[in-house]
Design a protein around this motif. Sequence first.
Motif, short mmCIF file in Angstrom:
data_model
loop_
_atom_site.label_atom_id
_atom_site.label_comp_id
_atom_site.label_asym_id
_atom_site.label_seq_id
_atom_site.Cartn_x
_atom_site.Cartn_y
_atom_site.Cartn_z
N LYS A 15 0.73 -1.31 -0.13
CA LYS A 15 0.08 -0.05 -0.04
C LYS A 15 1.03 1.34 0.03
O LYS A 15 0.69 2.24 -0.93
CB LYS A 15 -0.84 0.00 1.07
CG LYS A 15 -1.73 -1.30 1.49
CD LYS A 15 -2.60 -1.23 2.57
CE LYS A 15 -2.05 -1.47 3.90
NZ LYS A 15 -1.05 -2.58 4.11
N SER A 16 1.77 1.30 0.78
CA SER A 16 2.53 2.40 0.83
C SER A 16 3.40 2.53 -0.37
O SER A 16 3.42 3.70 -0.65
CB SER A 16 3.46 2.37 2.31
OG SER A 16 2.54 2.33 3.47
N THR A 17 3.80 1.66 -0.79
CA THR A 17 4.70 1.67 -1.99
C THR A 17 3.88 2.18 -2.93
O THR A 17 4.35 3.18 -3.96
CB THR A 17 5.05 0.12 -2.44
OG1 THR A 17 5.80 -0.45 -1.34
CG2 THR A 17 6.09 0.37 -3.52
N MET A 55 -3.76 9.67 2.24
CA MET A 55 -3.68 9.61 3.57
C MET A 55 -3.21 7.99 4.05
O MET A 55 -4.10 7.17 3.81
CB MET A 55 -4.86 9.83 4.54
CG MET A 55 -5.44 11.31 4.27
SD MET A 55 -6.80 11.58 5.36
CE MET A 55 -7.32 13.17 4.99
N ASP A 56 -2.17 7.98 4.37
CA ASP A 56 -1.59 6.58 4.54
C ASP A 56 -1.75 6.43 6.02
O ASP A 56 -0.89 6.82 6.86
CB ASP A 56 -0.14 6.46 4.14
CG ASP A 56 0.28 5.10 4.42
OD1 ASP A 56 -0.37 4.14 4.89
OD2 ASP A 56 1.57 5.02 3.86
N GLU A 57 -2.60 5.82 6.30
CA GLU A 57 -2.62 5.32 7.97
C GLU A 57 -2.90 6.66 8.88
O GLU A 57 -1.93 6.56 9.66
CB GLU A 57 -1.90 4.34 8.59
CG GLU A 57 -1.98 2.80 7.68
CD GLU A 57 -1.06 1.99 8.26
OE1 GLU A 57 -1.11 1.90 9.57
OE2 GLU A 57 -0.55 1.10 7.62
N PRO A 58 -3.96 7.59 8.31
CA PRO A 58 -3.89 8.62 9.23
C PRO A 58 -4.44 8.80 10.50
O PRO A 58 -3.80 9.57 11.58
CB PRO A 58 -4.76 9.87 8.34
CG PRO A 58 -5.55 8.71 7.70
CD PRO A 58 -4.82 7.60 7.45
N TYR A 75 1.73 10.99 5.39
CA TYR A 75 2.12 9.65 5.55
C TYR A 75 1.95 8.98 6.96
O TYR A 75 1.79 9.64 7.70
CB TYR A 75 3.78 9.79 5.25
CG TYR A 75 4.05 9.89 3.80
CD1 TYR A 75 4.17 8.86 2.78
CD2 TYR A 75 4.26 11.37 3.38
CE1 TYR A 75 4.34 9.20 1.61
CE2 TYR A 75 4.54 11.36 2.21
CZ TYR A 75 4.60 10.55 1.37
OH TYR A 75 4.68 10.70 -0.13
N GLN A 76 2.21 7.63 6.66
CA GLN A 76 2.10 6.84 7.74
C GLN A 76 2.69 7.48 9.31
O GLN A 76 2.24 7.63 10.28
CB GLN A 76 2.65 5.52 7.69
CG GLN A 76 2.02 4.15 8.56
CD GLN A 76 2.52 3.19 7.75
OE1 GLN A 76 3.10 3.04 6.75
NE2 GLN A 76 2.32 1.80 8.53
N GLU A 77 4.11 7.82 9.14
CA GLU A 77 4.79 8.61 10.28
C GLU A 77 4.64 10.01 10.00
O GLU A 77 5.36 10.39 8.93
CB GLU A 77 6.21 8.16 10.15
CG GLU A 77 6.37 6.58 9.92
CD GLU A 77 6.18 5.81 11.40
OE1 GLU A 77 5.88 6.32 12.32
OE2 GLU A 77 6.21 4.51 11.09
MG LIG Z 1 2.43 1.18 5.09
#
Ligand SMILES: [Mg+2]
Lengths: 322, 328, 354, 509
Positions: free
Chosen positions: D44-46, D164-167, D86-88
């Motif tokens: 997903k993040s990729t 939004m990556d895992e916001p 991003y996630q972080e």
């Molecule tokens: Mg990820």
Amino acid sequence: QTALEGGQEVDMVLLPKFLGILVFDQANEGAQEAHAELGNPGELLFVGPTPENSVAGQIEIMTTSATQGQGAVMLSNNAGDQIAPSAKAAQDAGTKVVTWDSPIPSGEGEDVFVAQVDFGSIGTVMADMAHSILGGSGQMAVLSATPDAANQNAWIASMQDALKGDKYSGIELVDIVYGDDQAEVSYNRALALVDKYPDLGVIMSPTTVGIQASAKAMQDEGLCDQVKVSGLGLPAEMVSYTMNGCAPEFALWDFRDLGYLTYYTAYGMATGQLTGELGESFTAGRMGDYTIEEDPGRPGSKRILMGPFTVYNKDNVEAAAQ
Amino acid sequence: MTRLSSFATGLRSWEGFLFAALLVILAVNAALTPEFLTVANQINLFQLSIEKVIVALVMTFIIINAEIDLSVGAMMGLSACAFGWMFQNGVDARLACLVCLGIGIAGGALNGYFIAAMALPSLVVTLATLIGFRGLARVLVEDRGITDFPDWFDALGQAPMLGPLPFALIAFGVLFVFLYVLLQKTGFGRRTYVIGTNRDVADFAGIDSRRHKFILFVASGLISAFAGLLYAARVGAVRGDVALGFELDIITIVLLGGVSIFGGKGSLTGTLLSILIVLNLRNGMALMNITGHIQTGVIGLLLIGSVLAPRLRLPRFNRAAKPKEVSP
Amino acid sequence: MTRLFLRVSPQALRITGLLFVLCLVVLFFSTQVDNYLNGRLFNRISSSVAIMALIATGQTIVILTRNIDLSVGSVVGFTAFATGSLVTAYPDMGPVPLVLFAMVCGAGFGCINGALVAYARVPSIIVTLATMALFRSALVEFSDAKSITSGSLPQWLVSFPNTKLLTIGQFQLRAGFAVAVVVVVLVHILLSRFRPARRFYAVGSSPEAAEMAGINTRATVFAAFVLAGALAGLAGFMFLARFGNITVVAGLGFELKSVAASVVGGVNIFGGSGTVIGAFLGAILVDLIDTSLVRWQLVSEFWREAVLGALILLSVTVDTLLMRRLFRLRQAQEHEAAKPKPAAAGKVTKEGAA
Amino acid sequence: MPEPVLSLDHVSKSFGMTHALSDVSMDLHAGEVHAIVGENGAGKSTMIKIMTGIHQPSSGAVRIDGDAVTLAGPQTARDRGVVAIYQEPMVFPDLDVAENIFISSTKEGWFQNRRDLRRKAHALIDRIGMALDVDQVASGLTLAEQQAVEIARALSQDVRVLIMDEPTAALSAHEAAQLRRVARTLAEEGVSVVYISHRLEEVFEIADRVTVIRDGQHISTRPIDETTPDGMIAEMVGREVGNYFEKAPTTATPEVLLGVRDLTLDGTYENISFDLHRGEVLCMAGLIGARRTDVALSLFGIAPATGGTVTYKGAEVRLTTPRQAMDLGIAYVSEDRRKLGLAMEMPIRDNVTLATLSRYQSRAGIIDRAAEAETAEAYRQRLNIRTPDVEIDVGMLSGGNQQKVMLAKWLNMEPELLIFDEPTRGIDIGAKAEVHDLIRDFAAKGGAVLVISSDLPEVLAMGDRILVMREGVQMGILDAADADQEKVMALATGQVRSTAPDAREGEPA
Ligand SMILES: [Mg+2]
Ligand SMILES: Nc1ncnc2c1ncn2[C@@H]1O[C@H](COP(=O)(O)OP(=O)(O)OP(=O)(O)O)[C@@H](O)[C@H]1O
Ligand SMILES: Nc1ncnc2c1ncn2[C@@H]1O[C@H](COP(=O)(O)OP(=O)(O)OP(=O)(O)O)[C@@H](O)[C@H]1O
Ligand SMILES: [Mg+2]
């Protein structure tokens, strides 16, 4: 009296304190002149370290010269006694070590020192210049190069000796500071001296960077009437200050001649024509006759005295500056 | 399979690159100057910089730990000058040596205290102590040059001790082996890497990073003082400017060895290769009569080139400063 | 008192602190040195700090982006020499083209640093450690052992730094210092108000975040080095004008001095925070202590460096401890403010426990 | 059918040997909220890094408005209106909140006006519904607050595609809901929103369409009302799975392992009192900034408490360093794995043995690497860490797998008390179940677990008891048996205070 015979092949190294300084280049010109004159088919190398790396660099070049089997190394020593072990090693490897401009203080590892002036008399000359500038009495401060500069230290010591004489009883040496042979440090030190000693009459700077920076500082701050500058300087750099009265008198010798004489000496020794014993005399081309003698400042060491040097003032500085 | 692939990456690694560079330099030197391969010259080339390379070994630990010690040169100077001063004032030279090592420990502890306990940046602290230690050296010897040390002391720096090898070279060898095992094989070494990679992670894993840093700086002070004594013995004299500016040469060697200035990456093998490269390169150039600023310039170019070259050709080189991947 | 302490921004507080320390130092030395506190002191310090102030300003910009420039000393030396050569060759050149030349020359060196750091991604300490040597090597080659001497420079140039713009009693405002102040203030305003310049802070504060936020971090870092180079070039011009005598050692050691000035001035060596005003005050503080120590009878010439090192360490320590304390105080205050009726909640829990 | 705003056209991406994505296609329409779901490491993040130009596809193309584009980096993407969170979260610690929001904005003028900036920042923060002082320096912000700043930053720009990556991974239920409202509003304004989350209930609440990714391959894309949670999970993991949030039977014993009385850290939290029994799982619930992490840090010796007492196995202890806590058998798994949990540039092996290094050392201090590798390999299999081997850097793993490595590090210490801060932050539903099982298993073997979690269903499912905090104050302890979301939230938001006399029960000796 040995007349040196040219044409023999011997490789030699002229090693200044570091590269990029005018007076050392002048010495190199003199040495190259002698090199051509003597028709040495060998190589005369002018190599040196960088200013930041002077001590280690000189030791390295000395060691390398021994490895290469150079006939002679002509050294203006900036490493004090630290160079002695490597100079001795060079001697052991058959390389002659001739110092010029600045000797090895202990004399160890050195065959002979070609002295530009008598280190004892230079003290007197500086004292005399101070005397004449101050009109016999007043305060003097010294602005030297670095605390480690062996020749400056020797000159200052000889001046302190000279000042003990009755003639100079009116002159008080109030302080010795160091400008690290850098323009901005010397400049600031000179001004700090003036602020510290309100009655200061002369700043004596036995280094070309220091004298120029002090003179500039006095001129910039309009202090030339109050505080004069003197010492050792290059006519080309000092001419304007001498003419406007900021630095009425200063002294120096000819570095070209010094390089020339050094080359002759080193060549003679490396080719075996000179043994380097006390009392030995030889003819150094255009400069005439010289004798190896005991160095009065360093018991047990030998020197060849070039001398004399010139005191510059309003009358002769402009001609010399050309 | 894992073995094989790690061997393959090893060849493509930074050390592999350095090794190749070293071979080239050795070959060129040997071909161009006949004196190069003599034993005497090989020993000389080490001797001439032995103090710097000894300190470079400890500096490797410090930089891997993501710190820096700029005060090493000044500490070398202080130790040498303290020795000279004590000697001149009639202290037994043996005792003086011990006191100098003590000074090294104290100076290192001072750095360590401010860096570890007060958590000040090491660049700042050691910049201040660089000035301060040098100043103390000046206070001790002022404008004097001190020489005529006892023969045994001079011999320590100048005479061969084991076959043709002088004491300093043997000390370097022993120290290298010891530090290599320490960094590459032991828990202390692992902690050095972890703290350098991420100090907080180390702290949260129960590693006392403050203590670790303190130890490293004390070691750095001690070894610098030791190197200062070696220097005094080698040149048989001390002055206020002993080892002036050595810190930059030392750091250059370590960085060229592939140690990341950001910490966590590098090895003592790299540092050793870099030492060999720098020394042989300098020596080769000196024998070819290239000195002064050109030499310095070539080392400078090499330093930049060493970081650039692998990046241009082989993007997957294991070099320290690889661009950071953004969080996965 | 505490209230006030908490309301001022950390940067303002830091500057106040530096000013306070400056006053302390001046007061201390005025009890030790005769004839210390007068216009002359101001004139001395102000003219001698002008050059370092420019260099420290450039250094600060670079440090803000989490980099360091160790080559500034060599850049100052080279530009001073090159500018001197130029004006010796063309004595009729006016001030504007000459200053421009110096700055462009410095910026050129900055470009080299910047390109290597920002685009080739070589850590700045490695790049500038190397270019420090390279640029000075270039100077040695270029100068060919000749020096520039003040005699060969036009009069307007030599007298420029000490031109008195304004004299109030003993206090003189000289052109050299005025230039430095103008540059520092200008850069300060830019850094605090000009949006693109705020990116220096952003990039230094967190390079990854800057990348993610779409800031062109490479261009930003590149710009920082070019600016630092240009300022070092300007400093080279001032160096030439002030000292007249330029040799291959010109500017040697300026890199560490400028880092020291920035750091004493409260610029975070890890980037992201600090002001050029602080760095300016830091440069003044270091210069003041250095000069005053020469005049202090009690301390011999040889003690000066030792004392200077100790004072730098002291000032950095005090500053850091003070800022940490402040941060903690603030946190505590915010916590107090955010707490939901603390007394009541606490009581209920206790009751529940009883 | 309107032209998709952004699409991935048969995109593949490999990192060396790892094929993160193979032949993935996806369309994104204006005004839709498009969720992407998949297990940890699914890719997903990729995918989104390719959409924002951080990675370049190995093959295939990214299309914007139908044109194939080369996105050289986040800036290019931003210029095209594609912005990601991003996630972080990534903020500038030295800048204040207002500046953090507008630093990269191109819409503002050359010179910034503080007052103007503050006003706009306020408006944006209000829109997200966070209470945040815009003058605060970002270094003091919690993860959630940092997240809010990032969202505000994205909103301040002309976005066409907001990713939004895992916001919500770092957000509590309340804030997460707020955020979803914001996302919906944006979508209604015509923005395409890509939403990645492991919380399926969220996906069902806001998504219009869902794309499922498994092992780097596109499995399906469907409108939300054509899918069910179970079906989606089956697609994600490739098999049927049971109910994750099934309440496990308690294994608590009467033996008190840890007793905490009136624990206080001045200026941070005060008067925390509870007992933790062997075999028990105690969950700490609360909103963001409840200071639960700070309590944990005190118990682990990192931020020593200034008042109160801690008894461990009946003896009073003072915890001042992590080492001390570890020697007692206390382990703390941090919530911030990037900053505090893992040495990202070091291999998995080194990370797994980090806390237990002395065990692998000989008397002379030499590390036994083979033994280390063996341990790491054992955990790789036991925790199902997806990686070809344990020599690769942790930084290369996906978030969820990193979490497992971090857990391995602490399990290897064989602790008796495990403090687990946000155990399932950012990990997928399959991994979540595995982690829950591990925790329960740990407790069943006689260990005690203190779980800090902002995931309410998780808290309710796992905890034997639930301690609720609010801004440094202990609001009460609930028994899991009679707790539900409403009761916990009521305490966490300060609407009621507990009356349950549970804190002093079973006075320790
Ligand atoms: Mg990820
Ligand atoms: N920079 C990289 N180098 C090598 N491999 C990578 C890199 N980034 C990601 N990967 C690998 O690609 C795969 C997909 O990772 P990605 O981060 O896209 O997963 P994800 O679906 O976001 O997982 P999570 O839910 O855990 O965040 C993983 O196997 C991961 O290890
Ligand atoms: N207002 C604040 N200022 C500075 N740091 C804070 C603040 N609030 C929290 N922190 C820090 O952030 C971290 C997490 O915060 P805290 O313990 O308050 O949250 P929490 O209750 O654990 O919530 P969550 O874990 O869900 O974020 C801690 O290290 C804490 O010191
Ligand atoms: Mg927390």
